[in-house]
Design an enzyme around this catalytic site. Structure first.
Site, PDB file in Angstrom:
ATOM      1  N   GLY A  38       2.902  -2.071  -8.790  1.00  0.00           N
ATOM      2  CA  GLY A  38       1.995  -1.225  -8.758  1.00  0.00           C
ATOM      3  C   GLY A  38       0.835  -1.625  -7.504  1.00  0.00           C
ATOM      4  O   GLY A  38       0.955  -2.547  -7.040  1.00  0.00           O
ATOM      5  N   SER A  48      -2.566  -4.384  -9.471  1.00  0.00           N
ATOM      6  CA  SER A  48      -1.924  -5.581  -8.895  1.00  0.00           C
ATOM      7  C   SER A  48      -3.079  -6.712  -8.387  1.00  0.00           C
ATOM      8  O   SER A  48      -2.804  -7.802  -7.844  1.00  0.00           O
ATOM      9  CB  SER A  48      -0.721  -5.569  -8.193  1.00  0.00           C
ATOM     10  OG  SER A  48      -1.095  -4.893  -6.782  1.00  0.00           O
ATOM     11  N   ASN A 100      -0.571  -2.962  10.731  1.00  0.00           N
ATOM     12  CA  ASN A 100       0.377  -3.840  10.260  1.00  0.00           C
ATOM     13  C   ASN A 100       1.201  -3.963  11.626  1.00  0.00           C
ATOM     14  O   ASN A 100       0.786  -3.375  12.651  1.00  0.00           O
ATOM     15  CB  ASN A 100       1.064  -3.284   9.225  1.00  0.00           C
ATOM     16  CG  ASN A 100       1.915  -2.040   9.481  1.00  0.00           C
ATOM     17  OD1 ASN A 100       2.125  -1.554  10.678  1.00  0.00           O
ATOM     18  ND2 ASN A 100       2.016  -1.160   8.595  1.00  0.00           N
ATOM     19  N   GLY A 113      -7.530   4.863   0.154  1.00  0.00           N
ATOM     20  CA  GLY A 113      -9.097   4.696   0.344  1.00  0.00           C
ATOM     21  C   GLY A 113      -9.529   3.967  -1.099  1.00  0.00           C
ATOM     22  O   GLY A 113     -10.165   2.983  -1.378  1.00  0.00           O
ATOM     23  N   GLY A 134       3.077  -9.446   7.347  1.00  0.00           N
ATOM     24  CA  GLY A 134       4.166  -9.815   6.441  1.00  0.00           C
ATOM     25  C   GLY A 134       4.328 -11.118   5.921  1.00  0.00           C
ATOM     26  O   GLY A 134       3.265 -11.974   5.742  1.00  0.00           O
ATOM     27  N   THR A 161      -2.117  -7.626  10.088  1.00  0.00           N
ATOM     28  CA  THR A 161      -1.077  -8.208   9.026  1.00  0.00           C
ATOM     29  C   THR A 161       0.474  -8.285   9.544  1.00  0.00           C
ATOM     30  O   THR A 161       1.114  -7.387  10.170  1.00  0.00           O
ATOM     31  CB  THR A 161      -1.162  -7.341   7.778  1.00  0.00           C
ATOM     32  OG1 THR A 161      -0.621  -5.922   8.137  1.00  0.00           O
ATOM     33  CG2 THR A 161      -2.594  -7.288   7.099  1.00  0.00           C
ATOM     34  N   GLY A 221      -1.282  -3.874   2.016  1.00  0.00           N
ATOM     35  CA  GLY A 221      -1.920  -3.732   3.060  1.00  0.00           C
ATOM     36  C   GLY A 221      -3.505  -3.339   2.651  1.00  0.00           C
ATOM     37  O   GLY A 221      -4.522  -3.693   3.286  1.00  0.00           O
ATOM     38  N   ASP A 222      -3.503  -2.314   1.770  1.00  0.00           N
ATOM     39  CA  ASP A 222      -4.828  -1.818   1.193  1.00  0.00           C
ATOM     40  C   ASP A 222      -5.587  -3.056   0.679  1.00  0.00           C
ATOM     41  O   ASP A 222      -6.799  -3.251   0.744  1.00  0.00           O
ATOM     42  CB  ASP A 222      -4.747  -0.654   0.060  1.00  0.00           C
ATOM     43  CG  ASP A 222      -4.026   0.501   0.640  1.00  0.00           C
ATOM     44  OD1 ASP A 222      -4.074   0.602   2.032  1.00  0.00           O
ATOM     45  OD2 ASP A 222      -3.327   1.220  -0.023  1.00  0.00           O
TER      46      ASP A 222
END
Length: 305
Positions: free
Chosen positions: A285, A289, A183, A43, A220, A218, A249-250
């Site tokens: 991280g 990032s 994903n 979150g 990859g 998603t 993904g977040d």
């Protein structure tokens, strides 16, 4: 209602990341080459990713009354997220995620929920959410997710669900989902389809089976795809060498919603979110990032092939 405002009902975790040459197998003990702690939680990650791109974002969640909880709230607030409704629970520790990352950037993640397990309907009600977009996921209890979906339905907001860690959606919750973000592995689990990169035909069947207006997947290194009644839209991945895939993904989810909230087209939102996810995996991280628009534009100009 503010159509461009985003509210995330979700988790905050302290990430403990251990780097090693290879991921451990069952019963195997390995030495880590590096260890770091950093703010995380799906979150919080999604909220920070959207805020870094200029979106107005609020986070609803809970941390412990410990040092880690204070640091997490401060870190998310420093990224521009409103944390007025991140509650400090005096009886529960702050959630933690233990992340193992190998030399190729692949990861294994184990999450201890802590205070995240106390987030519920009352937190959503007390937040009195006024937004155009509400995001939630499965690192908080079902009661909070359902309350977020019901609040979105009540005020005419779009409800975005990222059901991770994956578990099957109840029919009542599914009916309130406007955008479902998965994903490729979660797509296979949700539909019983074969693992691997799905074709357009498989994606269309999946959306019909899941009965959601917009399905986003998603993929990859194969980019991302969005499926609506109008068909399938795909965007290729930016070719990168992954350093750490944690939180990618977040980053994608937060960026995707931020661009839709800003009025961008589905195609543009998908393209930019995919680029944000690619940018994130080139750095260590999670939240640290995530790029600003200027960061992303500069990086894309340097990585065009």
């Amino acid at each position: 209602m503010s159509d461009s405002r985003i509210v995330v009902v979700g988790s905050l975790n302290l990430d403990r990341t251990y780097r090693m040459m290879q991921l451990p197998r069952e019963g195997e003990s390995l030495h880590a080459t590096d260890h770091a702690t950093a703010p995380g939680g799906k979150g919080a990650n999604q909220a920070v990713a959207a805020a870094r791109l200029g979106a107005a974002v609020s986070l609803v969640g809970a941390v412990g009354s410990d040092v880690a909880g204070i640091e997490l709230r401060d870190a998310v607030a420093a990224a521009g997220v409103d944390v007025a409704h991140v509650r400090q629970d005096p009886e529960a520790p702050t959630g933690e995620a233990v992340i193992f990352v190998d030399a190729a950037g692949r990861n294994l993640i184990v999450v201890s929920q802590g205070a995240n397990s106390t987030v519920g309907e009352r937190d959503v009600i007390d937040a009195d959410i006024d937004a155009g977009w509400i995001i939630s996921g499965f690192e908080v209890p079902d009661a909070a997710v359902v309350a977020a979906a019901e609040r979105a339905h009540e005020i005419g907001a779009r409800f975005v669900l990222n059901p991770s860690p994956f578990r099957a959606l109840s029919e009542a919750l599914r009916e309130k989902v406007d955008v479902l973000v998965l994903n490729e592995h979660e797509l296979a689990a949700a539909t019983g389809s074969a693992a691997g990169t799905p074709s357009d035909a498989v994606l269309r069947v999946a959306r019909e089976a899941l009965r959601v207006p917009l399905l986003v997947v998603t993929l990859g290194s194969h980019g991302a795809a969005a499926v609506s009644r109008d068909g399938v839209v795909r965007t290729p991945a930016v070719a990168v060498t992954a350093v750490d895939t944690s939180g990618a993904g977040d980053a994608f989810t937060g960026a995707f919603v931020a661009h839709l909230a800003a009025g961008d087209s589905l195609d543009e939102a998908l393209r930019r979110a995919s680029a944000v996810g690619a940018y994130a995996v080139t750095r260590r991280g999670t939240q640290r990032s995530y790029p600003t628009p200027a960061d992303l534009d500069t990086w894309l100009s340097e990585n065009r092939h």
